[in-house]
Design a protein around this motif. Structure first.
Motif, PDB file in Angstrom:
ATOM      1  N   ASN A 130       5.619  -1.486  15.821  1.00 51.00           N
ATOM      2  CA  ASN A 130       6.840  -1.033  16.501  1.00 51.00           C
ATOM      3  C   ASN A 130       7.933  -0.654  15.503  1.00 51.00           C
ATOM      4  O   ASN A 130       9.087  -0.496  15.866  1.00 51.00           O
ATOM      5  CB  ASN A 130       7.336  -2.070  17.513  1.00 51.00           C
ATOM      6  CG  ASN A 130       7.460  -3.460  16.939  1.00 51.00           C
ATOM      7  OD1 ASN A 130       7.781  -3.628  15.758  1.00 51.00           O
ATOM      8  ND2 ASN A 130       7.195  -4.475  17.753  1.00 51.00           N
ATOM      9  N   GLU A 131       7.540  -0.537  14.242  1.00 49.61           N
ATOM     10  CA  GLU A 131       8.348   0.082  13.191  1.00 49.61           C
ATOM     11  C   GLU A 131       9.601  -0.690  12.788  1.00 49.61           C
ATOM     12  O   GLU A 131      10.538  -0.100  12.254  1.00 49.61           O
ATOM     13  CB  GLU A 131       8.676   1.537  13.554  1.00 49.61           C
ATOM     14  CG  GLU A 131       7.429   2.402  13.707  1.00 49.61           C
ATOM     15  CD  GLU A 131       7.698   3.890  13.757  1.00 49.61           C
ATOM     16  OE1 GLU A 131       6.891   4.671  13.224  1.00 49.61           O
ATOM     17  OE2 GLU A 131       8.737   4.273  14.342  1.00 49.61           O
ATOM     18  N   GLY A 142       8.305  -2.316   6.155  1.00 52.84           N
ATOM     19  CA  GLY A 142       7.697  -1.263   5.354  1.00 52.84           C
ATOM     20  C   GLY A 142       7.169  -0.116   6.194  1.00 52.84           C
ATOM     21  O   GLY A 142       6.812   0.928   5.650  1.00 52.84           O
ATOM     22  N   LEU A 143       7.125  -0.289   7.506  1.00 52.28           N
ATOM     23  CA  LEU A 143       6.657   0.764   8.398  1.00 52.28           C
ATOM     24  C   LEU A 143       7.789   1.401   9.205  1.00 52.28           C
ATOM     25  O   LEU A 143       7.550   2.175  10.119  1.00 52.28           O
ATOM     26  CB  LEU A 143       5.575   0.223   9.343  1.00 52.28           C
ATOM     27  CG  LEU A 143       4.293  -0.222   8.643  1.00 52.28           C
ATOM     28  CD1 LEU A 143       3.264  -0.725   9.650  1.00 52.28           C
ATOM     29  CD2 LEU A 143       3.690   0.903   7.815  1.00 52.28           C
ATOM     30  N   THR A 144       9.031   1.083   8.850  1.00 52.31           N
ATOM     31  CA  THR A 144      10.170   1.755   9.464  1.00 52.31           C
ATOM     32  C   THR A 144      10.276   3.170   8.890  1.00 52.31           C
ATOM     33  O   THR A 144      10.258   3.352   7.674  1.00 52.31           O
ATOM     34  CB  THR A 144      11.472   0.993   9.175  1.00 52.31           C
ATOM     35  OG1 THR A 144      11.364  -0.341   9.701  1.00 52.31           O
ATOM     36  CG2 THR A 144      12.659   1.689   9.821  1.00 52.31           C
ATOM     37  N   PRO A 165      10.497   6.379   3.205  1.00 49.03           N
ATOM     38  CA  PRO A 165       9.517   6.838   4.191  1.00 49.03           C
ATOM     39  C   PRO A 165       8.657   5.688   4.695  1.00 49.03           C
ATOM     40  O   PRO A 165       8.586   4.621   4.061  1.00 49.03           O
ATOM     41  CB  PRO A 165       8.675   7.844   3.392  1.00 49.03           C
ATOM     42  CG  PRO A 165       8.744   7.338   1.981  1.00 49.03           C
ATOM     43  CD  PRO A 165      10.149   6.786   1.823  1.00 49.03           C
ATOM     44  N   LYS A 166       8.005   5.902   5.805  1.00 41.97           N
ATOM     45  CA  LYS A 166       7.086   4.922   6.385  1.00 41.97           C
ATOM     46  C   LYS A 166       5.888   4.729   5.456  1.00 41.97           C
ATOM     47  O   LYS A 166       5.272   5.697   4.998  1.00 41.97           O
ATOM     48  CB  LYS A 166       6.629   5.420   7.756  1.00 41.97           C
ATOM     49  CG  LYS A 166       5.719   4.484   8.545  1.00 41.97           C
ATOM     50  CD  LYS A 166       5.336   5.159   9.872  1.00 41.97           C
ATOM     51  CE  LYS A 166       4.389   4.311  10.694  1.00 41.97           C
ATOM     52  NZ  LYS A 166       5.070   3.216  11.392  1.00 41.97           N
ATOM     53  N   LEU A 281      12.362  14.955   7.625  1.00 38.30           N
ATOM     54  CA  LEU A 281      11.237  14.397   8.381  1.00 38.30           C
ATOM     55  C   LEU A 281      10.211  15.476   8.724  1.00 38.30           C
ATOM     56  O   LEU A 281       8.999  15.230   8.667  1.00 38.30           O
ATOM     57  CB  LEU A 281      11.747  13.725   9.650  1.00 38.30           C
ATOM     58  CG  LEU A 281      12.381  12.345   9.437  1.00 38.30           C
ATOM     59  CD1 LEU A 281      13.262  11.952  10.615  1.00 38.30           C
ATOM     60  CD2 LEU A 281      11.300  11.291   9.205  1.00 38.30           C
ATOM     61  N   ALA A 282      10.675  16.649   9.079  1.00 42.03           N
ATOM     62  CA  ALA A 282       9.757  17.748   9.381  1.00 42.03           C
ATOM     63  C   ALA A 282       8.960  18.154   8.144  1.00 42.03           C
ATOM     64  O   ALA A 282       7.754  18.437   8.229  1.00 42.03           O
ATOM     65  CB  ALA A 282      10.529  18.940   9.933  1.00 42.03           C
TER      66      ALA A 282
END
Length: 303
Positions: A130-131, A142-144, A165-166, A281-282
């Protein structure tokens, strides 16, 4: 040959119910579906996190299969002990499964997970992502993803949320040459079900990384959890893939991406982003997909 489990054939039995999870919780759905596929012979291990917090409330235990809480860092190491201990006393036809959040997997638990994969213990590890560290107040993990606002990565005039970054945990796990690894999403439950069933039948360590949105942490209405998970796939910020026999395979190959801006700005955690942030992000998405298209196999059937 047995038929694959589908929405029509999955058991009516429930192994995770009556819990205290928030309305719209993606993690609780991921755990519920995983245990319905694995059945009553699953022995589940859960570290400190959302699912242990909402599922172990004395005197009310919300798991009808055998389940235990591990230390925050010790999901995979406890799974090793559970699997070995069960075999030692003659228990057969069981599956030791870990159910841990993103922080407990990508950060605090990554050493134990790496060790288990290195030993090729016969376990299934599922990360419900769930970030952020949602259970303790929405802190960055670390996954945000880049740009997300959390309590430890606030948005302001000069810094717009998380600067990093994630972490690419799926490929980190695959780099161990694991028996089987996959990404999934509660936005595509048939795919998630298929991968759990497949992983449960493979000898050795297997890993599934399932995106499971948190309405509170993501800033979305509680009735949009599934929809936002689907949008994350459609806009290219998450992909459905497998790693097996040293090969990556992409399970869904979108012909065109939906609007990344619409996905981001529909969530409270990204409302502060400006066009420059969205372009970053893109660009990250496009670079990742270019590498995927160049180096990975693609299944013929789109999910």
């Amino acid at each position: 040959m047995t038929n694959k489990i589908t929405a029509k054939t999955i058991t009516d039995s429930e192994f995770f119910y009556g819990h205290k999870a928030c309305a719209g919780c993606g993690g609780s759905l991921a755990v519920r579906i995983a245990l319905k596929v694995l059945g009553e012979r699953a022995i589940s291990v859960l570290p400190a996190g959302c699912m242990s917090a909402v599922g172990f409330n004395y005197p009310h235990l919300c798991f009808s299969n055998n389940s235990i809480i591990s230390t925050f860092a010790g999901t995979a190491s406890m799974l090793t002990g559970v699997e070995a201990g069960a075999r030692a006393v003659g228990i057969k036809n069981f599956k030791a499964v870990g159910l841990a959040g993103d922080g407990g997997t990508a950060d605090i638990g990554i050493q134990a997970l790496s060790g288990a994969i290195d030993r090729n213990d016969d376990i299934l590890y599922i990360c419900y992502d769930n970030e952020a560290y949602m259970n303790t107040g929405i802190q960055k993990s670390g996954l945000t993803p880049f740009g997300a606002k959390t309590t430890t990565t606030p948005s302001g005039e000069n810094i717009h949320g998380n600067l990093r970054p994630k972490k690419n945990l799926f490929e980190i796990v695959a780099a161990h040459n694991i028996s089987y690894a996959a990404t999934a999403s509660i936005g595509n439950l048939p795919d998630f079900i298929n991968k759990i069933e497949k992983a449960s039948k493979i000898k050795g360590t297997t890993y599934i990384h399932v995106v499971a949105p948190c309405p509170i942490g993501w800033g979305i209405p509680v009735n949009e959890t599934i929809e936002i998970a689907r949008k994350m796939i459609d806009c290219g910020l998450w992909y459905l893939a497998e790693y097996e026999n040293g090969q990556f395979t992409l399970n869904k190959n979108p012909r065109d991406f939906s609007s990344i801006k619409d996905y981001l700005l529909s969530q409270g955690r990204f409302k502060h982003l400006d066009d420059a942030d969205i372009e970053i992000l893109a660009a990250q998405r496009d670079a990742k997909w270019a590498a995927i298209q160049k180096n990975w196999n693609t299944t013929k059937e789109e999910l």
